[in-house]
Write a protein that holds these residues in place. Structure first.
Motif, PDB file in Angstrom:
ATOM      1  N   VAL A  78       0.837  -1.186   0.000  1.00 34.90           N
ATOM      2  CA  VAL A  78       0.000   0.000   0.000  1.00 34.90           C
ATOM      3  C   VAL A  78       0.882   1.250   0.000  1.00 34.90           C
ATOM      4  O   VAL A  78       1.809   1.359   0.792  1.00 34.90           O
ATOM      5  CB  VAL A  78      -0.908   0.029   1.248  1.00 34.90           C
ATOM      6  N   ILE A  88       2.203   2.775  -9.265  1.00 39.66           N
ATOM      7  CA  ILE A  88       1.080   1.876  -9.566  1.00 39.66           C
ATOM      8  C   ILE A  88       1.334   1.121 -10.862  1.00 39.66           C
ATOM      9  O   ILE A  88       1.193  -0.098 -10.937  1.00 39.66           O
ATOM     10  CB  ILE A  88      -0.237   2.677  -9.673  1.00 39.66           C
ATOM     11  N   ASP A 133       0.232  -1.974  -4.685  1.00 40.99           N
ATOM     12  CA  ASP A 133      -1.016  -2.521  -5.219  1.00 40.99           C
ATOM     13  C   ASP A 133      -2.102  -1.460  -5.259  1.00 40.99           C
ATOM     14  O   ASP A 133      -2.913  -1.440  -6.163  1.00 40.99           O
ATOM     15  CB  ASP A 133      -1.462  -3.710  -4.370  1.00 40.99           C
ATOM     16  N   TYR A 134      -2.130  -0.622  -4.222  1.00 38.71           N
ATOM     17  CA  TYR A 134      -3.021   0.531  -4.289  1.00 38.71           C
ATOM     18  C   TYR A 134      -2.462   1.670  -3.439  1.00 38.71           C
ATOM     19  O   TYR A 134      -1.614   1.449  -2.582  1.00 38.71           O
ATOM     20  CB  TYR A 134      -4.463   0.187  -3.895  1.00 38.71           C
ATOM     21  N   VAL A 191      -9.002   5.770  -4.152  1.00 35.64           N
ATOM     22  CA  VAL A 191      -7.921   4.808  -3.974  1.00 35.64           C
ATOM     23  C   VAL A 191      -7.372   4.503  -5.365  1.00 35.64           C
ATOM     24  O   VAL A 191      -8.095   4.001  -6.216  1.00 35.64           O
ATOM     25  CB  VAL A 191      -8.429   3.520  -3.294  1.00 35.64           C
ATOM     26  N   LEU A 233      -5.368   2.574  -8.220  1.00 31.98           N
ATOM     27  CA  LEU A 233      -4.920   1.218  -8.482  1.00 31.98           C
ATOM     28  C   LEU A 233      -4.675   1.032  -9.966  1.00 31.98           C
ATOM     29  O   LEU A 233      -4.928   1.930 -10.758  1.00 31.98           O
ATOM     30  CB  LEU A 233      -5.947   0.190  -7.980  1.00 31.98           C
ATOM     31  N   LYS A 234      -4.160  -0.142 -10.314  1.00 35.37           N
ATOM     32  CA  LYS A 234      -3.746  -0.398 -11.699  1.00 35.37           C
ATOM     33  C   LYS A 234      -4.921  -0.205 -12.653  1.00 35.37           C
ATOM     34  O   LYS A 234      -6.039  -0.619 -12.375  1.00 35.37           O
ATOM     35  CB  LYS A 234      -3.207  -1.832 -11.815  1.00 35.37           C
ATOM     36  N   CYS A 258     -10.781  -3.239  -8.105  1.00 34.52           N
ATOM     37  CA  CYS A 258     -11.539  -2.009  -7.887  1.00 34.52           C
ATOM     38  C   CYS A 258     -12.852  -2.321  -7.168  1.00 34.52           C
ATOM     39  O   CYS A 258     -13.225  -1.642  -6.216  1.00 34.52           O
ATOM     40  CB  CYS A 258     -11.801  -1.329  -9.229  1.00 34.52           C
ATOM     41  N   ILE A 278     -12.281  -3.149  -3.515  1.00 31.64           N
ATOM     42  CA  ILE A 278     -11.963  -1.957  -2.711  1.00 31.64           C
ATOM     43  C   ILE A 278     -13.217  -1.106  -2.516  1.00 31.64           C
ATOM     44  O   ILE A 278     -13.488  -0.612  -1.423  1.00 31.64           O
ATOM     45  CB  ILE A 278     -10.821  -1.145  -3.364  1.00 31.64           C
TER      46      ILE A 278
END
Lengths: 282, 226
Positions: free
Chosen positions: A46, A96, A102-103, A229, A231-232, A239, A242
């Motif tokens: 994170v 990222i 990861d996020y 948040v 993320l990739k 997604c 989360i």
């Protein structure tokens, strides 16, 4: 002479070993966690801010702040232990994209240009641009009272750009960090510090500034910052997970608790639009 | 790459870099020459001051010096370099302290570059000058320094190149030069980062390569033939 050379060689060899060990370690854990599903490894990497009191702050080996609370809650919902690393503003997208985290939960505002590089889950918080002033300063009651005042913000940041655009008559001092601005505010060189109210509340809550600083609590610009948040790009499965975690955090009351614990000490209450409803993943 | 130029004032930012570099180059050349004279002085105390300055400043990070000028000299000691009532006092203050920080830092390197030039002058010349009755000042003015500058062109050029690149450090106090623009682009357009890096790298090559070529050329051409 000979022993000196030997010593240098040994040092070099040790350095190489340390480097290779480091590389192996990070690539190993990367393989485990980057898959993003519950099966691979039990840690999740994170990215957070290390230097924002109230949001993401590292002191010793402790991490505190609202962003940290959100990141930890999300990790718990994913069934993993969070492993924190620093995600400074200019490096967030790169971290990222290259899978080094990861996020990211780090006052990361959702916007269209960033969405071209990465994906967002959330928002989990809506921040307004606000002003932080000295407690004994009665002259600044809102953004309309800024004429002739000196403001401070971080160079190149969105709040700094907005101030220059909307209030060209206001003088803006820019530094590389907010802590320098707080220092200048306390010693009286500048009259106000402007950025997201979350970050301001964090500084006002710090024990060493207790009672010295206060928030004006009037939005400076109409543009809201929706924290998401990061993320990739295109990882809808991650997604969705989360987003579910964020929704659960808000509905269970954990969200409110985290706000009170981290931003509450300065008397800060989240502005309009909070708690937000996380958007659907696409 | 066109997008970088279309949306951001790259030339304006580089112009600020050039302004910083030119002003602090002049400043550090003057201060550095004074320091070099200090370090050659026949008076021990003055020599000591010169040596102390060089050793302290040369070993202090430029970022620290820059931040100290604003947080220390400006805010806590109350030293004002711009009229506080002027409508541009904040910008002027940051720019001027930036120039001062760069000057103070690079003067130490200019001083050492000049001293290396002084070492190219055979000691017999100084002795000869003294024996015909020239004072220390006349000796420096007419015999040593003219030759020292010609011998120090290449190291002085190196210092100028380093100075040009070091101007990026003053972005920490908010001077709107190229590193400042970089921060803005990274905030607004993360997709342009690679192009921006290329533009910035190219810009610095354009700024520093001619300096390198010129100093090599003149260093040879103006070398004192002995």
């Amino acid at each position: 002479m000979a022993s000196k050379h030997l010593g240098a060689l040994a040092a070099l060899a040790a350095g190489t070993l340390a480097l290779s060990a480091c590389g192996a370690g990070s690539s190993g854990s990367g393989g485990g966690a980057a898959t993003g599903d519950g099966g691979g490894g039990n840690t999740v990497k994170v990215g957070i801010k290390f230097d924002q009191p109230g949001m993401g702050l590292k002191s010793g080996d402790q991490y505190t702040g609202f962003d940290v609370a959100v990141a930890t809650y999300v990790a718990k919902e994913l069934g993993k232990t969070p492993q924190f690393s620093e995600a400074p503003t200019p490096q967030r997208e790169t971290l990222i994209k290259t899978g080094q985290v990861d996020y990211i939960v780090g006052t990361y505002s959702i916007n269209d240009k960033r969405k071209q590089e990465i994906s967002f889950a959330g928002p989990y918080f809506v921040a307004d641009q606000d002003l932080l002033i000295r407690s004994d300063d009665a002259s600044i009651t809102g953004p309309d009272k800024l004429t002739g005042k000196k403001l401070c913000s971080v160079k190149g940041s969105t709040p700094a750009q907005k101030i220059k655009e909307k209030y060209p008559q206001v003088q803006l001092q820019e530094y590389d960090t907010y802590s320098k601005c707080v220092e200048e505010l306390v010693n009286g060189t500048v009259d106000a510090l402007t950025t997201d109210n979350t970050i301001l509340a964090g500084y006002a809550s710090q024990p060493q500034y207790k009672g010295q600083l206060k928030l004006v609590e009037k939005p400076v610009s109409d543009g809201r910052e929706n924290y998401g948040v990061g993320l990739k790009k295109g990882d809808t499965a991650m997604c969705q997970k989360i987003t579910d975690a964020l929704t659960k955090m808000i509905s269970s009351g954990e969200w409110q608790k985290a706000v009170d614990a981290n931003l509450g000490p300065a008397g800060f209450t989240p502005g309009e639009g909070n708690p937000p409803k996380p958007a659907a993943c696409s | 790459m066109g997008e970088v130029f279309a949306n951001y004032d790259v030339f304006g930012a580089f112009f600020m870099t050039i302004r910083l570099a030119v002003l602090s180059a002049i400043g550090s050349l003057l201060l550095g020459t004074v320091l070099a004279v200090f370090r050659m002085s026949p008076v021990g105390l003055v020599r000591g001051i010169g040596a102390a300055y060089v050793n302290v400043v040369r070993n202090t990070p430029l970022t620290l010096i820059t931040v100290f000028t604003m947080l220390g000299a400006h805010s806590n000691l109350g030293i004002r370099v711009a009229d506080p009532a002027s409508p541009t006092s904040v910008v002027d203050t940051a720019f001027r302290w930036g120039v001062i920080a760069l000057t103070v830092y690079h003067a130490a390197f200019v001083c050492e570059a000049l001293r290396s030039g002084v070492n190219t002058v055979p000691v017999g010349q100084a002795e000869a000058a003294r024996s015909i009755g020239l004072t220390f000042a006349q000796n420096l003015r007419h015999v040593i320094l003219p030759q020292a500058f010609r011998g120090a062109i290449v190291p002085l050029g190196n210092t100028l190149i380093a100075l040009t690149k070091n101007t990026t450090v003053v972005a920490v106090i908010g001077v709107a030069e190229i590193a400042y623009l970089t921060a803005e682009v990274m905030e607004n357009d993360p997709g342009l980062i690679v192009w921006l890096f290329l533009v910035v790298a190219l810009g610095f090559v354009v700024l520093t390569l001619p300096v390198g070529l010129a100093t090599t050329h003149f260093g040879r051409k103006l070398a004192v033939a002995r």
